[in-house]
Design a protein around this motif. Structure first.
Motif, PDB file in Angstrom:
ATOM      1  N   LYS A 177      47.401  32.738  65.792  1.00 43.53           N
ATOM      2  CA  LYS A 177      46.633  32.158  66.894  1.00 43.53           C
ATOM      3  C   LYS A 177      45.249  31.688  66.482  1.00 43.53           C
ATOM      4  N   VAL A 178      44.708  32.220  65.400  1.00 41.52           N
ATOM      5  CA  VAL A 178      43.340  31.897  65.014  1.00 41.52           C
ATOM      6  C   VAL A 178      43.193  32.094  63.505  1.00 41.52           C
ATOM      7  N   ASN A 179      42.239  31.388  62.906  1.00 42.17           N
ATOM      8  CA  ASN A 179      41.930  31.567  61.487  1.00 42.17           C
ATOM      9  C   ASN A 179      41.174  32.885  61.307  1.00 42.17           C
ATOM     10  N   ILE A 180      41.763  33.808  60.563  1.00 41.94           N
ATOM     11  CA  ILE A 180      41.166  35.126  60.356  1.00 41.94           C
ATOM     12  C   ILE A 180      40.452  35.164  59.009  1.00 41.94           C
ATOM     13  N   VAL A 181      39.195  35.553  59.042  1.00 37.27           N
ATOM     14  CA  VAL A 181      38.404  35.738  57.818  1.00 37.27           C
ATOM     15  C   VAL A 181      38.005  37.201  57.738  1.00 37.27           C
ATOM     16  N   PRO A 182      38.650  38.003  56.896  1.00 41.19           N
ATOM     17  CA  PRO A 182      38.257  39.414  56.764  1.00 41.19           C
ATOM     18  C   PRO A 182      36.882  39.538  56.101  1.00 41.19           C
ATOM     19  N   VAL A 183      36.085  40.451  56.598  1.00 36.66           N
ATOM     20  CA  VAL A 183      34.748  40.677  56.068  1.00 36.66           C
ATOM     21  C   VAL A 183      34.577  42.168  55.795  1.00 36.66           C
ATOM     22  N   VAL A 184      34.259  42.506  54.553  1.00 33.34           N
ATOM     23  CA  VAL A 184      33.953  43.895  54.215  1.00 33.34           C
ATOM     24  C   VAL A 184      32.519  44.160  54.648  1.00 33.34           C
ATOM     25  N   ALA A 185      32.354  44.942  55.697  1.00 33.54           N
ATOM     26  CA  ALA A 185      31.031  45.159  56.288  1.00 33.54           C
ATOM     27  C   ALA A 185      30.197  46.126  55.455  1.00 33.54           C
ATOM     28  N   LYS A 186      28.891  45.960  55.536  1.00 34.94           N
ATOM     29  CA  LYS A 186      27.927  46.860  54.900  1.00 34.94           C
ATOM     30  C   LYS A 186      28.284  47.134  53.438  1.00 34.94           C
ATOM     31  N   ALA A 187      28.544  46.054  52.727  1.00 30.43           N
ATOM     32  CA  ALA A 187      28.924  46.200  51.321  1.00 30.43           C
ATOM     33  C   ALA A 187      27.777  46.704  50.458  1.00 30.43           C
ATOM     34  N   ASP A 188      26.539  46.675  50.991  1.00 30.63           N
ATOM     35  CA  ASP A 188      25.408  47.194  50.210  1.00 30.63           C
ATOM     36  C   ASP A 188      25.460  48.706  50.081  1.00 30.63           C
ATOM     37  N   SER A 189      26.353  49.360  50.827  1.00 34.27           N
ATOM     38  CA  SER A 189      26.520  50.808  50.694  1.00 34.27           C
ATOM     39  C   SER A 189      27.445  51.155  49.540  1.00 34.27           C
ATOM     40  N   LEU A 190      27.998  50.139  48.878  1.00 35.98           N
ATOM     41  CA  LEU A 190      28.914  50.328  47.753  1.00 35.98           C
ATOM     42  C   LEU A 190      28.335  49.685  46.510  1.00 35.98           C
ATOM     43  N   THR A 191      28.774  50.171  45.358  1.00 36.33           N
ATOM     44  CA  THR A 191      28.406  49.520  44.108  1.00 36.33           C
ATOM     45  C   THR A 191      29.270  48.280  43.917  1.00 36.33           C
ATOM     46  N   GLN A 192      28.895  47.433  42.966  1.00 35.69           N
ATOM     47  CA  GLN A 192      29.671  46.220  42.707  1.00 35.69           C
ATOM     48  C   GLN A 192      31.098  46.560  42.302  1.00 35.69           C
ATOM     49  N   ALA A 193      31.260  47.618  41.521  1.00 34.77           N
ATOM     50  CA  ALA A 193      32.604  48.024  41.105  1.00 34.77           C
ATOM     51  C   ALA A 193      33.420  48.514  42.301  1.00 34.77           C
ATOM     52  N   GLU A 194      32.758  49.247  43.203  1.00 35.80           N
ATOM     53  CA  GLU A 194      33.456  49.735  44.392  1.00 35.80           C
ATOM     54  C   GLU A 194      33.844  48.583  45.321  1.00 35.80           C
ATOM     55  N   VAL A 195      32.950  47.598  45.442  1.00 31.31           N
ATOM     56  CA  VAL A 195      33.269  46.426  46.263  1.00 31.31           C
ATOM     57  C   VAL A 195      34.477  45.702  45.696  1.00 31.31           C
ATOM     58  N   TYR A 196      34.511  45.537  44.382  1.00 35.31           N
ATOM     59  CA  TYR A 196      35.633  44.847  43.749  1.00 35.31           C
ATOM     60  C   TYR A 196      36.940  45.598  43.990  1.00 35.31           C
ATOM     61  N   ARG A 197      36.922  46.924  43.807  1.00 34.44           N
ATOM     62  CA  ARG A 197      38.132  47.719  44.025  1.00 34.44           C
ATOM     63  C   ARG A 197      38.548  47.681  45.490  1.00 34.44           C
ATOM     64  N   LYS A 198      37.552  47.695  46.376  1.00 34.48           N
ATOM     65  CA  LYS A 198      37.842  47.638  47.808  1.00 34.48           C
ATOM     66  C   LYS A 198      38.538  46.332  48.156  1.00 34.48           C
ATOM     67  N   LYS A 199      38.021  45.238  47.640  1.00 33.62           N
ATOM     68  CA  LYS A 199      38.618  43.934  47.918  1.00 33.62           C
ATOM     69  C   LYS A 199      40.035  43.851  47.356  1.00 33.62           C
ATOM     70  N   MET A 200      40.213  44.339  46.158  1.00 35.11           N
ATOM     71  CA  MET A 200      41.542  44.305  45.551  1.00 35.11           C
ATOM     72  C   MET A 200      42.541  45.105  46.375  1.00 35.11           C
ATOM     73  N   LYS A 201      42.124  46.276  46.840  1.00 32.46           N
ATOM     74  CA  LYS A 201      43.003  47.121  47.644  1.00 32.46           C
ATOM     75  C   LYS A 201      43.355  46.434  48.960  1.00 32.46           C
ATOM     76  N   ILE A 202      42.369  45.841  49.605  1.00 34.88           N
ATOM     77  CA  ILE A 202      42.617  45.174  50.886  1.00 34.88           C
ATOM     78  C   ILE A 202      43.516  43.964  50.696  1.00 34.88           C
ATOM     79  N   ARG A 203      43.299  43.195  49.626  1.00 34.09           N
ATOM     80  CA  ARG A 203      44.160  42.031  49.371  1.00 34.09           C
ATOM     81  C   ARG A 203      45.600  42.463  49.132  1.00 34.09           C
ATOM     82  N   GLU A 204      45.776  43.565  48.420  1.00 31.99           N
ATOM     83  CA  GLU A 204      47.134  44.072  48.185  1.00 31.99           C
ATOM     84  C   GLU A 204      47.802  44.455  49.507  1.00 31.99           C
ATOM     85  N   GLU A 205      47.052  45.099  50.390  1.00 32.05           N
ATOM     86  CA  GLU A 205      47.621  45.517  51.668  1.00 32.05           C
ATOM     87  C   GLU A 205      47.886  44.315  52.574  1.00 32.05           C
TER      88      GLU A 205
END
Length: 246
Positions: A177-205
């Motif tokens: 019904k709509v174009n969905i753009v997922p956004v990882v909120a408050k990414a400044d609470s994570l390190t760059q490595a954690e952000v990368y792993r988080k994105k990879m995990k979410i993309r896999e799911e």
């Protein structure tokens, strides 16, 4: 002035500038008409409270859409249901007018039982499509307002191991019904490595659950190399449109 007509258009040949009027000028005519009329764009923001949705919208458009907002107390949050709140502002930049509408969804995901809590959001999107269809089918189509939701920024909590069941169910309900753009909120609470792993995990799911999210469009094959390089850079930076909100 000499007037010559032919199958492909009309030519007005003047002594000085020999101005041409024909279908080749259509892009300029459309451009002038569009600039004069302005554009409309509707964004929906969805996600649980406290993920920085209001802050991101205010930062993107350099405005304060939520200055009159009242923060509910604990008791009010318990009894709160999902609401649809509409904010509309007019923005002008370099002579281009934009009628921006922000659809907020307070109360989404905040209840103890969030079963089908996305239903009011889904119903609102459907209602806007139906209203636009009725307007297009009517006799007076000159002043139609397009209130359809063009994009949904879906905020994902930076905590946890990936998508929650509510995230999966909501995005699956809205994906057609709509174009969905997922956004990882408050990414400044994570390190760059954690952000990368988080994105990879979410993309896999997202792939695992068959969720369709907005994909950056492909450029035409006949575009120049500079444009193609810019397109590739944008795709790499967005990383399959899964963005981070700092």
């Amino acid at each position: 002035m000499q007037l010559h007509t032919c199958f492909v258009g009309v030519f007005f040949l003047q002594d000085q500038d020999k101005e041409y009027v024909g279908f080749a000028t259509l892009p300029n005519q459309v451009h002038r008409k569009t600039v004069k009329k302005g554009f409309t764009f509707t964004i929906m923001v969805a996600g649980v409270s406290g993920l920085g949705k209001s802050t991101l919208i205010n930062t993107l458009f350099l405005t304060d859409l939520y200055k009159d907002r009242k923060v509910p107390n604990a008791q009010e949050q318990i009894n709160q249901t999902v609401n649809i709140v509409k904010h509309t502002i007019s923005i002008e930049e370099k002579g281009i007018k934009l009628r921006l509408t922000i659809i907020d969804t307070p109360g989404f995901g905040d209840a103890v039982d969030n079963t089908e809590s996305w239903k009011p959001i889904e119903d609102y999107i459907d209602q806007q499509f139906e209203q636009y269809f009725r307007d297009e089918s009517g006799l007076n189509r000159r002043n139609i307002q397009d209130n359809r939701v063009h994009c949904c920024l879906y905020f994902i909590s930076p905590f946890g191991h990936g998508l929650r069941p509510l995230d999966v169910a909501c995005m699956k309900a809205l994906q057609e019904k709509v174009n969905i753009v997922p956004v990882v909120a408050k990414a400044d609470s994570l390190t760059q490595a954690e952000v990368y792993r988080k994105k990879m995990k979410i993309r896999e799911e997202i792939k695992q659950y068959g969720i369709n999210i907005y994909q950056f469009p492909e450029c035409d094959s006949d575009e120049d190399e500079d444009f193609k390089n810019q397109d590739q850079i944008l795709k790499w930076r967005t990383r399959l449109t899964l963005t981070s909100c700092y």
